[in-house]
Design an enzyme around this catalytic site. Structure first.
Site, PDB file in Angstrom:
ATOM      1  N   SER A  23      -9.944  -5.887  34.118  1.00 49.56           N
ATOM      2  CA  SER A  23      -8.759  -5.087  34.445  1.00 49.56           C
ATOM      3  C   SER A  23      -7.488  -5.711  33.866  1.00 49.56           C
ATOM      4  O   SER A  23      -6.493  -5.887  34.558  1.00 49.56           O
ATOM      5  CB  SER A  23      -8.634  -4.941  35.966  1.00 49.56           C
ATOM      6  OG  SER A  23      -9.685  -4.161  36.485  1.00 49.56           O
ATOM      7  N   HIS A 134      -2.888  -9.170  34.955  1.00 47.73           N
ATOM      8  CA  HIS A 134      -4.020  -8.564  35.625  1.00 47.73           C
ATOM      9  C   HIS A 134      -3.530  -7.381  36.452  1.00 47.73           C
ATOM     10  O   HIS A 134      -2.432  -7.410  37.019  1.00 47.73           O
ATOM     11  CB  HIS A 134      -4.712  -9.581  36.538  1.00 47.73           C
ATOM     12  CG  HIS A 134      -6.062  -9.144  37.007  1.00 47.73           C
ATOM     13  ND1 HIS A 134      -6.240  -8.271  38.065  1.00 47.73           N
ATOM     14  CD2 HIS A 134      -7.305  -9.448  36.560  1.00 47.73           C
ATOM     15  CE1 HIS A 134      -7.527  -8.059  38.241  1.00 47.73           C
ATOM     16  NE2 HIS A 134      -8.208  -8.759  37.349  1.00 47.73           N
ATOM     17  N   HIS A 135      -4.360  -6.343  36.516  1.00 45.64           N
ATOM     18  CA  HIS A 135      -3.967  -5.123  37.223  1.00 45.64           C
ATOM     19  C   HIS A 135      -3.643  -5.389  38.697  1.00 45.64           C
ATOM     20  O   HIS A 135      -2.861  -4.662  39.313  1.00 45.64           O
ATOM     21  CB  HIS A 135      -5.073  -4.076  37.126  1.00 45.64           C
ATOM     22  CG  HIS A 135      -4.564  -2.678  36.960  1.00 45.64           C
ATOM     23  ND1 HIS A 135      -3.551  -2.156  37.739  1.00 45.64           N
ATOM     24  CD2 HIS A 135      -4.907  -1.691  36.111  1.00 45.64           C
ATOM     25  CE1 HIS A 135      -3.313  -0.909  37.377  1.00 45.64           C
ATOM     26  NE2 HIS A 135      -4.114  -0.599  36.387  1.00 45.64           N
ATOM     27  N   ALA A 136      -4.208  -6.455  39.271  1.00 47.02           N
ATOM     28  CA  ALA A 136      -3.927  -6.769  40.668  1.00 47.02           C
ATOM     29  C   ALA A 136      -2.471  -7.182  40.871  1.00 47.02           C
ATOM     30  O   ALA A 136      -1.933  -7.044  41.977  1.00 47.02           O
ATOM     31  CB  ALA A 136      -4.853  -7.879  41.154  1.00 47.02           C
ATOM     32  N   ALA A 138       0.152  -5.821  39.241  1.00 44.25           N
ATOM     33  CA  ALA A 138       1.032  -4.652  39.168  1.00 44.25           C
ATOM     34  C   ALA A 138       0.296  -3.461  38.584  1.00 44.25           C
ATOM     35  O   ALA A 138      -0.456  -3.603  37.614  1.00 44.25           O
ATOM     36  CB  ALA A 138       2.270  -4.963  38.325  1.00 44.25           C
TER      37      ALA A 138
END
Length: 459
Positions: A23, A134-136, A138
């Site tokens: 991700s 990383h998508h976590a 934002a």
């Protein structure tokens, strides 16, 4: 208080055991000149202090507890900020190649999962920022909130005063993992008991008042959850079937006003016109390979950010549904897309996003991978900055975002800047080995849709 990952973020983080499902989000910010490096450093130092996750790393917990965000005792801003001179030919293609490699490279999980590289020495004195996170950390809206801490609304970078304090962080203890996991488990049991008690009482009351609608609502919600988590046994595309670790990146730009008007002419929205442009390109690509297809599986991020949520972070859920591809008439394609996307946005399972993700985190990885790997494409529409902005005295000329494929054959992300829709194209070369052919088909697909904006309105 322990900062556990939200279940949706833990889901994305856990899937990285398969490199094809990472991700990683990469974006390119084009600048008209090299910015003041001291200002760039100051801005990202502020980001790391105002958004603690940018100073935190992720550590595993004992299941069923999700992973935890913990302060990085060795946080080093100089590791996360880099400054390089572009190699020849020092064009946009050079920056795209740097972004492509960044997108394919795994994060160092012993550190916070972000990195920014200033690329100087581009043609005509230009520069660029290649941002990787990383998508976590934002989603699209969260990334925009981060960007506004970096951008200025005027050419002369204003003095923003003293730096905010460094977020407080307790030194980790040897038994923290066990202690926090036990605490999470106790809390989880309490929530489940409360939910079952309150939910059962509410269900009994609702059933007594209106038994027919109570049963129908339960069946509808169950069916919605099944549609969300059911594995796909195969791609709908007969040709975009393979998945590999190699990515190709490209860009395209379309006028914001024209795409919005095209959506209106088709009885839909900007997002509907955007997806119709992508599906138009996919139709042409399949026709090029003499492999016509009716519908394709799409994953579309849906924003579930609520008022009062902290800035940054990831507040989206991923919904899968089928979109029409074989429909050649762009107006009809917009109309059908509007209907199907609207139905996905009204799914009852949206309210259960975190609970569903928590359940998926306990399932075998092969099952979860099956949910993702046979999606044909992913499309994301992110509203950007509508006004001119600067970074360290350098004007931002364009921004592109490249969302992760997460098992799909291609991700096309629309990011608006001023009056332009900038498309970031992230292709899995296993699914689409002839990138330039695909990009040409995508451009033609958007040309089809944009032609609607020039069609006289029928009163």
């Amino acid at each position: 208080m322990t900062d556990f990952m939200r279940n949706t973020d833990a889901f994305a983080w856990g899937m990285e055991a398969d490199a094809r499902l990472r991700s990683t989000v990469v974006s390119i910010v084009l600048l008209d000149r090299s910015p003041d490096w001291a200002v760039v450093v100051d801005r990202f130092e502020r980001v790391s202090r105002l958004m603690p996750m940018f100073r935190q790393r992720v550590v595993r917990s004992t299941p069923p507890a999700p992973p935890r965000w913990v302060p990085d005792a060795d946080f080093d801003l100089r590791f996360h900020l880099r400054r390089v001179v572009a190699p020849e030919p020092a064009t946009l293609e050079t920056v795209l190649e740097m972004a492509r490699r960044a997108e394919m490279q795994e994060f160092d999980h012993a550190r916070p999962m972000w990195q920014v590289t200033l690329v100087e020495g581009l043609t005509e004195g230009a520069a660029a920022l290649v941002v990787k996170l990383h998508h976590a950390l934002a989603d699209g809206i969260g990334a925009l909130q981060v960007a506004m801490l970096v951008f200025d609304l005027q050419a002369d970078a204003p003095d923003r005063g003293p730096l905010p304090p460094v977020p407080a962080a307790n030194a980790p203890g040897a038994w923290d993992g066990v202690r926090h996991s036990v605490g999470y488990d106790v809390s989880l049991v309490g929530r489940l008991v409360k939910g079952m008690t309150v939910g059962s009482a509410r269900a009994v009351a609702d059933g007594a008042r209106d038994p027919f609608n109570a049963v129908r609502s339960a069946v509808t919600t169950t069916a919605s959850v099944y549609r969300t988590v059911r594995p796909l046994n195969a791609t709908a595309s007969p040709i975009m079937k393979d998945r590999r670790m190699t990515r190709e990146l490209g860009v395209h730009e379309v006028p914001l006003a024209a795409l919005k008007e095209a959506g209106h002419r088709g009885g839909g929205t900007l997002n509907d016109a955007f997806i119709a442009g992508v599906t138009g390109g996919l139709r042409r690509y399949h026709e090029h390979h003499t492999a016509p297809v009716a519908d394709l599986h799409v994953t579309m991020p849906i924003n579930i950010r609520a008022e009062g949520d902290a800035e940054g972070g990831n507040r989206i859920t991923l919904m899968r549904f089928e979109v029409p591809v074989s429909v050649a008439d762009p107006q009809e394609r917009v109309r059908l897309t509007h209907r199907r996307a609207g139905k996905a946005r009204r799914e009852p399972s949206l309210a259960l996003t975190q609970a569903i993700a928590g359940g998926l985190n306990l399932l075998p990885r092969w099952y979860v991978a099956a949910i993702l790997r046979h999606v044909d494409f992913l499309a994301s529409d992110v509203p950007g900055v509508p006004v001119p902005v600067w970074v360290g005295g350098a004007a931002v000329t364009m921004q592109y975002a490249f969302g992760p494929t997460i098992g799909a054959g291609v991700n096309v992300t629309l990011f608006t800047y001023r009056d332009t829709c900038a498309l970031g194209i992230n292709v899995d070369s296993g699914a689409i080995p002839d990138f330039e052919v695909f990009r040409a088909c995508l451009v033609e697909g958007f040309d089809e849709v944009l032609a609607l904006s020039r069609t006289p309105s029928v009163v």
